[in-house]
Design an enzyme around this catalytic site. Sequence first.
Site, mmCIF file in Angstrom:
data_model
loop_
_atom_site.group_PDB
_atom_site.id
_atom_site.type_symbol
_atom_site.label_atom_id
_atom_site.label_comp_id
_atom_site.label_asym_id
_atom_site.label_seq_id
_atom_site.Cartn_x
_atom_site.Cartn_y
_atom_site.Cartn_z
ATOM 1 N N ASP A 9 0.814 -1.217 0.000
ATOM 2 C CA ASP A 9 0.000 0.000 0.000
ATOM 3 C C ASP A 9 0.846 1.264 0.000
ATOM 4 O OD1 ASP A 9 0.546 0.692 2.942
ATOM 5 O OD2 ASP A 9 -0.369 -1.289 3.115
ATOM 6 N N GLU A 63 7.982 -6.557 -2.906
ATOM 7 C CA GLU A 63 6.554 -6.860 -2.811
ATOM 8 C C GLU A 63 6.229 -7.930 -3.844
ATOM 9 O OE1 GLU A 63 2.854 -7.537 -2.519
ATOM 10 O OE2 GLU A 63 3.568 -6.012 -1.090
ATOM 11 N N PRO A 90 -4.615 -19.171 2.794
ATOM 12 C CA PRO A 90 -3.616 -19.355 1.733
ATOM 13 C C PRO A 90 -2.977 -18.036 1.296
ATOM 14 C CG PRO A 90 -5.806 -19.367 0.775
ATOM 15 C CD PRO A 90 -5.999 -19.244 2.282
ATOM 16 N N ASP A 108 6.387 -5.926 6.515
ATOM 17 C CA ASP A 108 4.992 -5.464 6.563
ATOM 18 C C ASP A 108 4.148 -6.416 5.736
ATOM 19 O OD1 ASP A 108 2.714 -3.981 6.969
ATOM 20 O OD2 ASP A 108 3.244 -2.409 5.531
ATOM 21 N N ASP A 120 9.255 -12.573 -4.622
ATOM 22 C CA ASP A 120 8.963 -13.191 -3.333
ATOM 23 C C ASP A 120 9.954 -12.713 -2.275
ATOM 24 O OD1 ASP A 120 9.660 -15.645 -1.401
ATOM 25 O OD2 ASP A 120 7.550 -15.739 -1.974
ATOM 26 N N GLY A 121 9.437 -12.163 -1.179
ATOM 27 C CA GLY A 121 10.308 -11.638 -0.140
ATOM 28 C C GLY A 121 11.150 -12.701 0.525
#
Length: 312
Positions: A90, A109, A166, A159, A141-142
């Site tokens: 966001d 993100e 899922p 965050d 993918d973090g």
Amino acid sequence: MIDGGLWHTDDPEVPSQRVFLQVRDVLYRGTSPFQEIAVIETVLFGRALVLNNVLQTAERDEFCYHEMLVHPVMIAHPAPRRVLIIGGGDGGALRRVLQHPVEQVTMVEIDQQVVEACRQHLWNIHRGAFDDPRVELRFEDGFAYVERRSATFDVIIVDGPDPLGPTPGMVLFSPDFYHGLADMLAPGGLVVQQTESPMLLPIQTAATHLHLREVLPIVRTYLTTVQSYDSFWSFTVASRDVDPAALDIETVAARLQERGIDDCQYYSPEIHWAAFRLPPFLRRFIEDSIALGRPADSHPLLPEAAARRATA
């Protein structure tokens, strides 16, 4: 779900509680490869981001969450230059990080569709932060990014979404993830993660505290209140050598003044100090969990909240 275009209710964290928000309009609805995404206009909280039917942030009280996720850890570092944000699609956390004297912010993100929806519909939350030249925005993918250990950072901010169902954020609460975060901290660095409602998901709050204690010696849980979540909320910060709970009010005030941060609506030097002073029930619950090496059974809402134990 959104019922007849009039009300939104989150999927419940515990079966016996639900919160309803009156809805004026649905501004966006879509499905990405990772999750269902909606942006709604609520009567009380303005525009809000909803992922997998769980409200993530709302423009009228997002400051209660984002200021407290970002400023305590950024102020605890005397000179944060390189910052990593994992999640935060966001843009609210990114916006607050950019108020500090940072040189580079890497934001990882997984879901580009979330960012694009927020760019278009949630300006009051991100305020154009995605376009700041100090920002490197990576759509990946973090967990995989952390696994590579490709850089070190002064501050790492996680965050992610709630670890319910899922969601792609489930791996951001795993023990292997915390080992990676610890390896990526520069000397004097700190990592902070949102750690859920200590009332409705206390198992997760305690589990994250315990996971971080396995990799870093200084671990502190602190609180804020977010009305659109219908709960107070926890964050957990960890470091090898910096204790943000030990900062006195005068030091926090001086650093805020030096950095020209004077527009906070929730965070303040006094709030910084107070947020780390936990209510007795929560302090005892965390202490009991540390003594046992697992989330304790001494929380006042157990066993109802223990229905989510499997996620921890």
